[in-house]
Design a protein around this motif. Structure first.
Motif, mmCIF file in Angstrom:
data_model
loop_
_atom_site.group_PDB
_atom_site.id
_atom_site.type_symbol
_atom_site.label_atom_id
_atom_site.label_comp_id
_atom_site.label_asym_id
_atom_site.label_seq_id
_atom_site.Cartn_x
_atom_site.Cartn_y
_atom_site.Cartn_z
ATOM 1 N N LYS A 190 0.676 -1.350 0.069
ATOM 2 C CA LYS A 190 -0.184 -0.064 0.016
ATOM 3 C C LYS A 190 0.745 1.227 -0.072
ATOM 4 C CE LYS A 190 -3.834 -2.083 2.597
ATOM 5 N NZ LYS A 190 -4.370 -1.828 3.909
ATOM 6 N N THR A 191 2.120 1.043 0.324
ATOM 7 C CA THR A 191 2.947 2.301 0.405
ATOM 8 C C THR A 191 3.501 2.690 -0.923
ATOM 9 O OG1 THR A 191 5.110 1.203 0.905
ATOM 10 C CG2 THR A 191 3.609 1.775 2.732
ATOM 11 N N ALA A 192 4.230 3.680 -0.800
ATOM 12 C CA ALA A 192 4.915 4.202 -2.439
ATOM 13 C C ALA A 192 6.063 3.180 -2.492
ATOM 14 C CB ALA A 192 5.439 5.599 -1.848
ATOM 15 N N ARG A 193 6.363 2.422 -1.673
ATOM 16 C CA ARG A 193 7.688 1.685 -1.979
ATOM 17 C C ARG A 193 7.122 0.070 -2.235
ATOM 18 N NH1 ARG A 193 8.199 4.823 1.919
ATOM 19 N NH2 ARG A 193 7.665 3.461 3.650
ATOM 20 N N ALA A 194 6.182 -0.020 -2.672
ATOM 21 C CA ALA A 194 5.594 -1.231 -3.130
ATOM 22 C C ALA A 194 6.504 -2.386 -3.967
ATOM 23 C CB ALA A 194 4.278 -1.134 -3.754
ATOM 24 N N ARG A 195 7.429 -1.556 -4.682
ATOM 25 C CA ARG A 195 8.270 -2.669 -5.427
ATOM 26 C C ARG A 195 9.387 -3.318 -4.381
ATOM 27 N NH1 ARG A 195 10.151 2.645 -5.444
ATOM 28 N NH2 ARG A 195 12.216 3.058 -4.939
ATOM 29 N N PHE A 196 9.458 -2.847 -3.215
ATOM 30 C CA PHE A 196 10.145 -3.639 -2.285
ATOM 31 C C PHE A 196 9.426 -4.648 -1.431
ATOM 32 C CE2 PHE A 196 12.723 0.322 -2.411
ATOM 33 C CZ PHE A 196 13.821 -0.047 -3.040
#
Lengths: 684, 63
Positions: free
Chosen positions: A562-568
């Motif tokens: 859900k966060t902006a760092r979904a790619r991690f």
């Protein structure tokens, strides 16, 4: 400089692991394993955890933690970094990492060692740290509360159910370990019994004589515990006293149940609190002593790197290396239970987000190191001795003589004289079929302590190790029963409001009885099982624990998505995938495998067929009906665990798909940013 | 060398203190003093009786 250290560590780790791997066929020194694990942990901590905190979680040391914002002097207290570390480590470190690796040594020392190192660095430590971080950002909310907020009511209920289920199975299996360690051993039983009045004495001291003086009272208690270990040897010598403490498994199981019920009902200060203090000091002290003794003794491992039992025919528990290694060693590699500690109590003590890395990742590294020491303690025994202690007689042919012949037939030399001499030196009458892992670990620890600090006291060391394990297993039994009681009371309050009142005595007794009956039943299942019970209960516990780890990692992955760092999100998604694979395979095999030793259902059918054909011995006929029912019950329970795990995973995937499609703005429930007052003070 | 040893010992003591929360009362007093000096805090005995048992209300001891 950092790169230099990193390169050095990598080379050292590679060198040590290569040393372990290439030294096949000749005994290898335990120092290689210690070196490899320490280098792996150092690499994981220095690089992986630093990267995760910086890039994936975006830990912000300037952000006020709940301990600061909600400080109340009781549960929300901003606390110094190493003090929280001590609190958290003492809470997560239990008997699990001692028992699991001991049992898994039947595959040889290599698979267990590798899984403990890799599983911890990539899975367990990451889970503990991420859950700690997420809970800290959410005012210390518990795992099931976070599941409800972030996944929805279904996920929340699944997490709550998982928590209660694992508590019940955990207490049952640990109770079985203590029962098996005390079975027909007057020395062990009398020492373990003595710990109860000693704990009460310490409790009274802390309440009435010198209120709240924990260290002082614990020192007194520890001295008394050591006296109790020596006193047990004296009782063992006197035939009249001896009979008082010489009991079979079923009687001891009843004692443990009565103890658990009593401890959950009496006030905390009388039994639970003092026992907890004693067990914590004992635990930290013994772990440090064990590490020191291994360094002094530098034992050679006699267990082969791999045994023939990787194919699933092992005598201690049945099932092949994949998936059962990863279920047998849960604590020490990845343990779902830790997520309960990492959410809830510990986040309320965190003073700065910068401490989360040490407390979350670091504590689990240390716990994993304890598991490595347990595997060393198992692998330094002669393999023949190891199998004779840990396998049930039923699995080895029915009698001690047959067991010796079977084990020799596998290519592990051991003789009757050797086992007798060993039992005598440990102050026990026999060491055959002492299943559960505790006696074998105690023999291992006694040999380590004995050769590091003097052989004369072997029997004392053995019973010290038994007492040490029993004390903190019983702490988990009473603390767990108490927590289970609160959860049951919470659930009962939906039926009738007054039942939810924590201090209303009838409700306290009723809910405690329900919890004890729950784990007591499974303890009883284990005690009457002719194969020793561990082969049933430990895999069940492992599946429950990995299920909870799966739930925790699924919640974490959903939040990261859900966060902006979904790619991690792969940071938690990767261990989740592995745990989902091993837990699902393990659970399906435990339910449906065609081998009656592995599959619960085929085990039940096999027994029913034998019962109908009349090929069972009379003592087996007496319990056959119960065993058949129990096997089916365990199959059903395994199925429920599997369903719960997949409900949460599918819930997480639902969010993943929706995030990927971008069709909805997903809220995550982080508390907004407030600047910390401590920022100028905190440099670390 | 001696300074490093002393630092090491202090660290071990901190870990032990955290493990059993032996300084819970001191922390509570500190909090009371900074929060509202007018309210008189509980005595050590009262605090131990009332507050400490809450430590075991949630999952606190693991496998």
């Amino acid at each position: 400089m950092n790169r230099l250290i990193g390169a050095g560590l990598s080379v050292a780790a590679a060198f040590a692991i290569a040393g372990i791997a290439l030294n096949r066929g000749e005994p290898i020194n335990a120092l290689w394993i210690l070196a490899a694990s320490v280098c792996m942990y150092a690499l994981g901590y220095r690089f992986y955890s630093a990267w995760i905190t910086a890039k994936v979680l975006a830990v912000d040391a300037t952000r006020a933690t709940p301990a600061e914002r909600l400080e109340n002097g009781r549960d929300f207290v901003p606390t110094a970094k190493w003090v929280v570390f001590g609190h958290h480590f003492a809470a997560i470190a239990g008997p699990g990492p001692l028992v699991g690796p001991t049992l898994a040594a039947q595959f040889g020392y290599l698979p267990g060692t590798l899984w403990i190192m890799v599983g911890a660095v990539i899975g367990g430590c990451v889970q503990d740290m991420v859950v700690l971080f997420l809970s800290t950002r959410r005012n210390g909310r518990t795992l099931s509360q976070m599941a409800r907020d972030e996944l929805g009511a279904v996920g929340g209920f699944a997490a709550l159910f998982g928590t209660l289920a694992i508590m019940i199975i955990l207490i049952a299996v640990l109770g079985l370990v203590v029962v098996n360690a005390m079975k027909h051993s007057a020395w062990a039983s009398s020492t373990v019994f003595a710990t109860i009045p000693i704990a009460m004495l310490v409790g009274l001291y802390m309440r009435s004589i010198r209120p709240g003086r924990v260290v002082e009272a614990s020192a007194l208690g520890l001295a008394l515990l050591l006296l109790a270990v020596a006193g047990g040897g004296w009782i063992d010598q006197i035939p009249q006293l001896r009979t008082w403490f010489d009991h079979d498994g079923a009687t001891l199981a009843w004692f443990v149940m009565i103890y658990g019920l009593g401890a959950a009902i009496v006030p905390v200060w009388l039994l639970l609190a003092p026992r907890d203090y004693l067990s914590t000091f004992l635990k930290l002290g013994t772990i440090a002593l064990l590490a020191l003794a291994i360094l002094i003794m530098r034992p050679e491992l006699k267990m082969p790197a791999l045994t023939q039992f990787v194919d699933g025919s092992g005598p201690i528990f049945s099932g092949s290396l994949f998936p059962f290694l990863f279920i047998t060693i849960a604590c020490g590699a990845t343990s779902g239970f830790h997520a309960l500690i990492s959410s809830g109590t510990t986040p309320r003590l965190i003073r700065s987000e910068a401490h989360i890395r040490l407390v979350g990742y670091g504590s689990m590294m240390l716990e994993s190191f304890v598991a490595i020491m347990a595997i060393i303690a198992a692998a330094l025994l002669d393999p023949g001795v190891y199998f004779a202690i840990n396998s049930s007689l039923a699995a080895l042919g029915g009698s001690a003589e047959a067991a010796i012949a079977t084990i020799n037939g596998w290519g592990f030399p051991v003789s009757m004289e050797q086992m007798d001499a060993l039992a005598r030196s440990m102050g026990e009458h026999t060491l055959f079929a002492r299943t559960g892992g505790a006696p074998s670990l105690a023999v291992g620890m006694a040999s380590i302590f004995g050769s590091a600090f003097g052989q004369a006291l072997l029997a004392i060391w053995y019973h010290f190790a038994i007492m040490f394990e029993a004390v903190f297993i019983l702490t988990t039994v009473d603390a767990g029963t108490r927590v289970g009681r609160f959860m049951v009371q919470d659930a009962l309050s939906y039926l009738w409001k007054p039942l939810g009142e924590a201090s209303w005595y009838p409700s306290v007794v009723l809910s405690s009885v329900l919890v004890v009956a729950g784990w007591g039943y499974f303890l009883y299942v284990g005690v009457i099982d002719p194969y020793g019970g561990i082969n049933i209960l430990w895999p069940l516990f492992g599946i429950a624990n990995q299920m909870l780890a799966g739930i925790a990692l699924a919640i974490s992955t959903a939040i990261l998505l859900k966060t902006a760092r979904a790619r991690f999100a792969w940071v938690t998604g990767l261990p989740l995938t592995w745990l989902a694979i091993v837990t699902t395979t393990g659970a399906l095999q435990k339910m449906f495998h065609a081998d009656p030793k592995i599959g619960f259902l085929s085990g039940a059918t096999d027994l029913a067929v034998k019962l109908a054909a009349g090929t069972l011995t009379p003592d087996r006929v007496a319990v056959a009906e119960k065993l058949i029912f129990n096997q089916r019950l365990c199959a059903a329970l395994t199925g429920v665990f599997l369903c719960v795990l997949w409900i949460v995973i599918l819930d997480m995937l639902r969010i993943a798909v929706s995030v990927w499609r971008g069709d909805k703005e997903w809220l995550q429930h982080e508390v907004p940013y407030y600047r910390s007052r401590f920022v100028e003070v905190t440099h670390d | 060398m001696i300074r490093r040893l002393r630092k090491c010992c202090a660290l071990v003591l901190q870990i032990l203190r955290g493990a059993v929360a032996s300084d819970a009362y001191e922390r509570y007093i500190e909090h009371c003093r900074s929060a509202d000096p007018a309210v008189s805090p509980l005595s050590r005995e009262q605090f131990f009786r009332r507050e400490l048992s809450a430590r075991w209300d949630g999952p606190c001891r693991c496998c």
